[in-house]
Design a protein around this motif. Sequence first.
Motif, mmCIF file in Angstrom:
data_model
loop_
_atom_site.group_PDB
_atom_site.id
_atom_site.type_symbol
_atom_site.label_atom_id
_atom_site.label_comp_id
_atom_site.label_asym_id
_atom_site.label_seq_id
_atom_site.Cartn_x
_atom_site.Cartn_y
_atom_site.Cartn_z
ATOM 1 N N GLU A 1 2.204 -0.609 -4.074
ATOM 2 C CA GLU A 1 1.057 -0.866 -3.215
ATOM 3 C C GLU A 1 -0.233 -0.596 -3.955
ATOM 4 O O GLU A 1 -0.262 0.150 -4.934
ATOM 5 C CB GLU A 1 1.119 0.024 -1.970
ATOM 6 C CG GLU A 1 2.270 -0.291 -1.063
ATOM 7 C CD GLU A 1 2.236 0.514 0.229
ATOM 8 O OE1 GLU A 1 1.247 1.248 0.471
ATOM 9 O OE2 GLU A 1 3.200 0.402 1.006
ATOM 10 N N ALA B 1 -0.272 -4.025 3.511
ATOM 11 C CA ALA B 1 0.497 -2.771 3.445
ATOM 12 C C ALA B 1 0.462 -2.025 4.764
ATOM 13 O O ALA B 1 1.145 -1.026 4.932
ATOM 14 C CB ALA B 1 -0.051 -1.884 2.338
ATOM 15 N N ARG C 1 0.922 -4.816 -0.463
ATOM 16 C CA ARG C 1 2.208 -4.442 -1.060
ATOM 17 C C ARG C 1 2.755 -5.656 -1.809
ATOM 18 O O ARG C 1 2.717 -6.772 -1.312
ATOM 19 C CB ARG C 1 3.190 -4.033 0.025
ATOM 20 C CG ARG C 1 4.590 -3.672 -0.485
ATOM 21 C CD ARG C 1 5.552 -3.281 0.628
ATOM 22 N NE ARG C 1 5.011 -2.194 1.444
ATOM 23 C CZ ARG C 1 4.547 -2.335 2.686
ATOM 24 N NH1 ARG C 1 4.542 -3.517 3.273
ATOM 25 N NH2 ARG C 1 4.082 -1.305 3.369
#
Length: 69
Positions: free
Chosen positions: A25, A68, A18
């Motif tokens: 992302e 992420a 991210r």
Amino acid sequence: MSERYEYVPHLLLGRRVRDIASGAEGELMAVINENVSNSGLECWMDLAYIRGASGREFTTSAANVEPAD
């Protein structure tokens, strides 16, 4: 004259990440130390190349990259 860019190893290469600056992302494809200056003075920066879900890559500072998960 020095090289315009150099690949930098990164622990998150190939993983889902991210961009904390934008919230976007994708998969971290590369981190490259690039000369980003547009004048006579050199300004080097580690840029992260992230491939989003659309398949397009975008860049951000490598310092803005987090897992992420």
